[in-house]
Design an enzyme around this catalytic site. Structure first.
Site, PDB file in Angstrom:
ATOM      1  CG  HIS A  89      -0.753 -12.010  22.712  1.00 56.11           C
ATOM      2  ND1 HIS A  89      -1.734 -11.135  22.318  1.00 56.11           N
ATOM      3  CD2 HIS A  89       0.091 -12.135  21.658  1.00 56.11           C
ATOM      4  CE1 HIS A  89      -1.482 -10.731  21.101  1.00 56.11           C
ATOM      5  NE2 HIS A  89      -0.383 -11.332  20.658  1.00 56.11           N
ATOM      6  N   GLY A  90      -3.742 -12.790  24.977  1.00 52.52           N
ATOM      7  CA  GLY A  90      -5.093 -12.232  24.918  1.00 52.52           C
ATOM      8  C   GLY A  90      -5.126 -10.875  24.228  1.00 52.52           C
TER       9      GLY A  90
END
Ligand SMILES: *[C@@H]1O[C@H](CO)[C@@H](O)[C@H](O)[C@H]1NC(C)=O
Ligand SMILES: *[C@@H]1O[C@H](CO)[C@@H](O)[C@H](O)[C@H]1NC(C)=O
Ligand SMILES: *[C@@H]1O[C@H](CO)[C@@H](O)[C@H](O)[C@H]1NC(C)=O
Length: 478
Positions: A89-90
């Site tokens: 995920h970012g």
């Protein structure tokens, strides 16, 4: 027809309809960030798993939407057939636990008497993290994903073609930050195909929203042996705890206590670590350099980086065999996709899933990379060999920053000499070619790669690996 069938398979069932609503509300909050001059800190290289992707990949600074073409990517006689990507995920908010510790630290600063410029600046610095944020994806994190999508789509135009759009397969961990990352990635692809048009809801996209599969993306939660021997075992992280009270950390504690003018007994390694991470969160999330960054110098940062790496090493890396063996299920899943594409290509059938993207965590990527033999140091990382490990391979900031990605690219090639057809594979880690662990070559024949990993592919069965060993008290070891 085929396309319809794929989308039907990915069509929302009851749980994913709920998911679609969640996506819808999260997307409406999402706005495109203006490009800005990134704030920098001398501490940035040492943030471990809280490293910004662009700090691990400085080539992105010039134009984060232009593809990063590694010159070692196969071309000419090879065409990409399939891409299987594992994506962390970012950028995310701190977890509720980290926010609580930060508040505790802030309380200490407010309670102390006047004096000390830095202490006063820190007490006055706003605490903008709230409990609801608990590890969620931030706007910058959505941007990380959109930009990654744009770069990958430009790098592999034949795979990310408009024609293949409906055949995209997205799998995700159930955590919000991962589900939202998958959605932001799809938005980025939309932007690639329809520049200037606002993206529809992910639920309305041809390929449908990412499908949740925690057995694959959070295998560590489903492995009883890992949970018992490592996760819930107080002594498994012995070296992490010993390092926290060791001389390197004690020096930092004393120094920080003096700088902030708080009693050293009120501080501990966990609070110091959260202070350090606050510098990283403010940089990554807000794009500002906070006074927390001024509390530490680069020598301190290296020690704190080691503390973070020690934890990853013992909990996700080579510290215990079960850490990596628990990821076999994901490794095998990746090869099943590749096998299927090879079969389809050999029969001149269309590839049913040219692009498969799996959204997970640093805790998903590190065990898999360890299973594959990457970033293994000769000596284990311990509480007592900080100096000897200064040049270690196992540095999580280089391996798993936010938005980190491990991509398997399957190619169909014509051998220039024999004119025979063959299948090759390249691995990309964070968009750079990762040489194969067995040969150090930048590409491998698919069969050679499978042969190298045949033990994992044939003999690693999650049900057996993750089963607790039977206690045998007649064994002569006792
Ligand atoms: C906990 O970890 C220690 C150190 O690795 C190990 O000796 C012990 O057997 C583990 N305990 C359990 C219940 O697995
Ligand atoms: C070991 O063996 C004894 C006697 O057979 C038994 O009572 C005990 O429950 C066993 N212990 C474990 C941990 O299995
Ligand atoms: C227990 O250990 C003994 C001695 O090593 C071995 O002979 C026996 O087969 C083991 N039993 C089980 C159930 O594994």
């Amino acid at each position: 027809m085929l396309r319809g069938a794929r989308c039907l398979r990915g069509a929302p069932s009851a749980p994913s309809a709920v998911l679609a609503v969640a996506l819808l509300s999260s997307l409406s909050r999402c706005s495109l960030l203006e490009p800005e001059h990134p704030a920098v800190s001398a501490l940035s290289p040492y943030f471990g798993t809280k490293t910004r992707y662009e700090d691990a990949n400085p080539g992105l600074r010039r134009d984060p939407e232009a593809p990063l073409r590694d010159p070692q990517l196969l071309e000419e006689t090879c065409t990409p057939v399939q891409l299987v990507g594992l994506i962390r995920h970012g950028t995310r908010y701190p977890t509720a636990k980290q926010i609580r510790k930060l508040r505790q630290l802030h309380g200490l600063l407010e309670a102390r008497g006047p004096g000390g410029d830095l202490g006063a600046a820190l007490a006055a610095w706003p605490l903008w993290y709230a409990d609801w944020m608990d590890g969620q994806l931030v706007d910058k994190g959505r941007q990380d994903m959109r930009q990654l999508a744009l770069r990958l789509a430009s790098l592999f135009p034949a795979l990310f073609s408009r024609e293949n759009y409906g055949r995209l397969q997205l799998i995700t961990s159930s955590k919000h930050r991962c589900v939202d990352s998958g959605a932001a990635f799809l938005q980025g692809l939309w932007q690639h195909f329809h520049p200037g048009l606002p993206p529809p809801d992910v639920a309305d996209m041809e390929c449908g929203p990412p499908r949740i599969n925690d057995k694959l993306m959070r295998f560590f939660d489903h492995c009883e042996r890992f949970l018992t021997e490592v996760e819930r075992n107080d002594t498994a992280l012995y070296h992490v705890e010993a390092f926290k009270t060791g001389p390197e950390m004690q020096n930092i504690l004393k120094k920080v206590a003096a700088t902030l003018q708080v009693p050293v007994n009120n501080l501990n390694a966990d609070l110091i670590q959260v202070a350090f991470f606050t510098c990283s969160f403010d940089l990554a999330i807000k794009g500002v350099k906070s006074p927390w960054c001024d509390v530490f110098d680069t020598d301190d940062a290296m020690v704190l980086e080691y503390l973070n790496d020690l934890k990853q090493y013992w909990k996700r890396g080579y510290g215990y065999t079960i850490n990596s063996r628990s990821s076999c299920i994901l490794f095998q899943d990746i090869f099943q996709h590749l096998d299927k594409a090879v079969e389809q290509k050999k029969r001149s059938q269309p590839i049913s899933s040219p692009v498969i993207l799996q959204f997970g965590h640093a805790e998903t990527l590190l065990p898999l990379l360890s299973l594959m033999g990457y970033f293994k140091d000769k000596e284990p990382l311990t509480a007592y060999n900080y100096k000897e490990q200064m040049h270690r391979k196992f540095r999580s900031g280089h391996i798993v920053p936010y938005a980190s990605n491990l991509i398997f690219v399957l190619y169909h090639c014509k051998n220039a000499k024999t004119a025979k057809e063959e299948f090759r594979v390249q691995l990309l880690l964070n968009e750079k070619v990762l040489p194969l662990a067995n040969s150090q070559e930048t590409a491998s024949l698919y069969d050679d790669l499978k042969n190298h990993y045949k033990d994992i592919l044939q003999s690693c069965h999650t049900s057996e690996e993750c089963q607790l060993p039977k206690v045998n008290n007649t064994s002569d070891e006792l």
